[in-house]
Design an enzyme around this catalytic site. Sequence first.
Site, mmCIF file in Angstrom:
data_model
loop_
_atom_site.group_PDB
_atom_site.id
_atom_site.type_symbol
_atom_site.label_atom_id
_atom_site.label_comp_id
_atom_site.label_asym_id
_atom_site.label_seq_id
_atom_site.Cartn_x
_atom_site.Cartn_y
_atom_site.Cartn_z
ATOM 1 N NE ARG A 58 -2.383 -1.705 3.359
ATOM 2 C CZ ARG A 58 -2.229 -2.971 3.691
ATOM 3 N NH1 ARG A 58 -2.667 -3.916 2.880
ATOM 4 N NH2 ARG A 58 -1.642 -3.320 4.813
ATOM 5 C CD GLU A 95 -1.644 -4.317 14.690
ATOM 6 O OE1 GLU A 95 -1.781 -3.737 13.605
ATOM 7 O OE2 GLU A 95 -2.491 -4.278 15.606
HETATM 8 P P1 AMP Z 1 4.172 -2.488 11.787
HETATM 9 O O1 AMP Z 1 5.429 -3.062 11.215
HETATM 10 O O2 AMP Z 1 3.644 -3.261 12.960
HETATM 11 O O3 AMP Z 1 4.300 -1.008 12.060
HETATM 12 O O4 AMP Z 1 3.051 -2.677 10.665
HETATM 13 C C1 AMP Z 1 2.972 -1.805 9.580
HETATM 14 C C2 AMP Z 1 2.774 -2.525 8.280
HETATM 15 O O5 AMP Z 1 1.814 -3.564 8.377
HETATM 16 C C3 AMP Z 1 2.252 -1.578 7.219
HETATM 17 O O6 AMP Z 1 2.817 -1.944 5.963
HETATM 18 C C4 AMP Z 1 0.740 -1.779 7.241
HETATM 19 O O7 AMP Z 1 0.212 -1.752 5.949
HETATM 20 C C5 AMP Z 1 0.545 -3.140 7.892
HETATM 21 N N1 AMP Z 1 -0.344 -3.102 9.067
HETATM 22 C C6 AMP Z 1 -0.019 -3.415 10.343
HETATM 23 N N2 AMP Z 1 -1.067 -3.316 11.177
HETATM 24 C C7 AMP Z 1 -2.098 -2.867 10.403
HETATM 25 C C8 AMP Z 1 -3.464 -2.532 10.682
HETATM 26 N N3 AMP Z 1 -3.976 -2.615 11.909
HETATM 27 N N4 AMP Z 1 -4.228 -2.106 9.650
HETATM 28 C C9 AMP Z 1 -3.713 -2.009 8.387
HETATM 29 N N5 AMP Z 1 -2.453 -2.321 8.066
HETATM 30 C C10 AMP Z 1 -1.637 -2.749 9.058
#
Ligand code: AMP
Length: 173
Positions: A58, A95
């Site tokens: 995205r 996440e």
């Molecule tokens: P993080 O590495 O935990 O900061 O997760 C960020 C990445 O995972 C980004 O590329 C987001 O597109 C995706 N992502 C993680 N959690 C979510 C969420 N709750 N909603 C949408 N995309 C998420």
Amino acid sequence: MNLNDKIRTIPHWPTEGIMFKDITTLLQDPEAFRETCNQLHDRYKNMKIDKVVGIDARGFIFGAVLAYQLGVGFIPVRKKGKLPFKTISQEYTLEYGENIIEIHKDAIEEKEKVLIVDDLIATGGTISATVKLVEMLGGEVVECAFIVEIPDLKGREKIKGYKIFTLTGFEGE
Ligand code: AMP
């Protein structure tokens, strides 16, 4: 315009307990999409950015529009196995899982000023890994830009010392 209203929440997707922020509803609304892109452009148009790095998948959408608006090159950081030329890679946890991301070895030159773009910062794992890849190639990370922040997951703490910019956030989820 309140961008939060344009983003749809899908509870328990892709796994139990995750509140997934679905930006496809923002993308399909032409005014919201344009407003989002223009807000990013306004912030970065006078900074001396050499390259925009977008994170799979995205981050490609917003990052590519911004690179076009700024008149600079766009660099994709992709999930393992997708880039055809020589790559460097980095493992990370996000996440809802773990993965490996890659960048082409010749994508960034020494001392280039790089802006990293993704749709969302949650725990900060993905952006931390991307910053490492950019720095391994000699790039200087000017800032990391996101459409959405989930502040409760404290992604900023994982990436201390770097500038983080977010257009909107969802607290208490
Ligand atoms: P993080 O590495 O935990 O900061 O997760 C960020 C990445 O995972 C980004 O590329 C987001 O597109 C995706 N992502 C993680 N959690 C979510 C969420 N709750 N909603 C949408 N995309 C998420």
